[in-house]
Write a protein that holds these residues in place. Structure first.
Motif, mmCIF file in Angstrom:
data_model
loop_
_atom_site.group_PDB
_atom_site.id
_atom_site.type_symbol
_atom_site.label_atom_id
_atom_site.label_comp_id
_atom_site.label_asym_id
_atom_site.label_seq_id
_atom_site.Cartn_x
_atom_site.Cartn_y
_atom_site.Cartn_z
ATOM 1 N N LYS A 1 9.841 -2.822 4.544
ATOM 2 C CA LYS A 1 10.173 -3.771 3.481
ATOM 3 C C LYS A 1 9.703 -5.177 3.842
ATOM 4 N N LYS A 2 9.875 -5.544 5.095
ATOM 5 C CA LYS A 2 9.427 -6.866 5.544
ATOM 6 C C LYS A 2 7.916 -6.993 5.429
ATOM 7 N N LEU A 3 7.187 -5.959 5.842
ATOM 8 C CA LEU A 3 5.732 -5.980 5.742
ATOM 9 C C LEU A 3 5.288 -6.095 4.288
ATOM 10 N N ALA A 4 5.945 -5.331 3.400
ATOM 11 C CA ALA A 4 5.604 -5.388 1.980
ATOM 12 C C ALA A 4 5.829 -6.788 1.414
ATOM 13 N N ALA A 13 1.890 2.612 2.972
ATOM 14 C CA ALA A 13 2.505 2.247 1.693
ATOM 15 C C ALA A 13 1.996 0.900 1.198
ATOM 16 N N VAL A 14 1.908 -0.057 2.098
ATOM 17 C CA VAL A 14 1.452 -1.396 1.708
ATOM 18 C C VAL A 14 -0.023 -1.360 1.305
ATOM 19 N N TRP A 15 -0.840 -0.647 2.051
ATOM 20 C CA TRP A 15 -2.261 -0.544 1.706
ATOM 21 C C TRP A 15 -2.436 0.074 0.323
ATOM 22 N N VAL A 25 3.643 -7.319 -1.953
ATOM 23 C CA VAL A 25 3.614 -6.107 -2.784
ATOM 24 C C VAL A 25 4.987 -5.440 -2.899
ATOM 25 N N SER A 26 6.048 -6.190 -2.626
ATOM 26 C CA SER A 26 7.392 -5.601 -2.691
ATOM 27 C C SER A 26 7.684 -4.976 -4.046
ATOM 28 N N GLY A 27 7.192 -5.607 -5.102
ATOM 29 C CA GLY A 27 7.467 -5.105 -6.446
ATOM 30 C C GLY A 27 6.796 -3.791 -6.770
ATOM 31 N N GLN A 34 8.108 -3.590 17.261
ATOM 32 C CA GLN A 34 7.116 -3.008 16.355
ATOM 33 C C GLN A 34 6.418 -1.882 17.082
ATOM 34 N N ILE A 35 6.253 -0.745 16.384
ATOM 35 C CA ILE A 35 5.603 0.416 16.989
ATOM 36 C C ILE A 35 4.145 0.499 16.557
ATOM 37 N N TRP A 36 3.910 0.398 15.254
ATOM 38 C CA TRP A 36 2.565 0.603 14.717
ATOM 39 C C TRP A 36 1.904 -0.718 14.332
#
Length: 225
Positions: free
Chosen positions: A92-95, A68-70, A100-102, A35-37
């Motif tokens: 995608k994993k974080l979402a 994107a997730v926020w 919030v994937s949808g 993980q970078i961020w």
């Protein structure tokens, strides 16, 4: 560091004939660590987008998905794009973990070659720099970003103003663009309104723990309805 989820890592340089292609460079970059961020949104995105009514948003250089997730959690319908397949899989994993994937569509694009289709209420370009960008590539991509803004929508461009004060010797020779230079490069017509040109100073710490200041600039422009 949480301020550069997009491809602006403070390692800016002009590309040369020996520079690897963008996809190769960023795949190597993300493969070096699990993980970078941090997964958190960029502070200046939060400052500028919190009061915007949710709609459709294009997140350029979405990296591991913090912005994107926020945005999706705040009701936005998000298109997140990146050149790195590894980064997109992590996004995608974080979402999915945040439920919030949808609300997010992730697409792989090398923005020097392809650009996502559609018009968006917000186009977000956070620290949109790259050490492997070809001459004029960033400017051309930002023009396409402006073209992707829907009537009444906003283009938000956040970038570094210069190297952090703790860096005694810059890593590379790089001409950090001012908001005025970014604005001139966009070549906007009279349908657009410049809502904000800002310079922001914030604390920054080197990998070795040396404290200093990093200065960023913010450009927010709106297309007339």
């Amino acid at each position: 560091m949480t301020e550069t989820h997009a491809h602006g890592h403070g390692t800016h340089a002009s590309a040369t004939t020996d520079t690897p292609p963008a996809a190769e460079f960023w795949e190597t970059f993300y493969s070096e660590r699990d993980q970078i961020w941090s997964g958190k949104p960029n502070d200046l995105l939060v400052r500028e987008a919190t009061d915007l009514p949710p709609g459709t948003v294009l997140d350029l250089g979405c990296a591991e998905g913090g912005d994107a997730v926020w945005l999706a959690e705040r009701g936005w319908r998000v298109t997140g794009v990146d050149v790195s397949t590894t980064a997109l899989e992590r996004a995608k994993k974080l979402a999915a973990e945040r439920g919030v994937s949808g609300a997010i569509t992730f697409e792989r694009h090398d923005l020097g070659e392809t650009f996502p289709a559609g018009r968006f209420d917000l186009v977000n370009a956070q620290y949109f720099h790259s050490p492997v960008e070809q001459a004029g590539e960033r400017q051309r991509a930002l023009r396409k970003a402006a073209d992707a803004v829907a009537p009444g929508g906003v283009l938000l461009v956040v970038g570094h103003f210069g190297w952090p004060t703790w860096m005694a010797e810059p890593r590379h020779d790089y001409d950090f663009p001012t908001t005025g230079q970014v604005l001139a490069g966009l070549e906007l017509d009279d349908r657009w309104v410049v809502e904000l040109e800002d310079i922001v100073e914030r604390p920054s710490t080197s990998p070795e723990g040396v404290e200093g200041i990093r200065t960023d600039n913010v450009l927010r422009v709106r297309l007339g309805a």
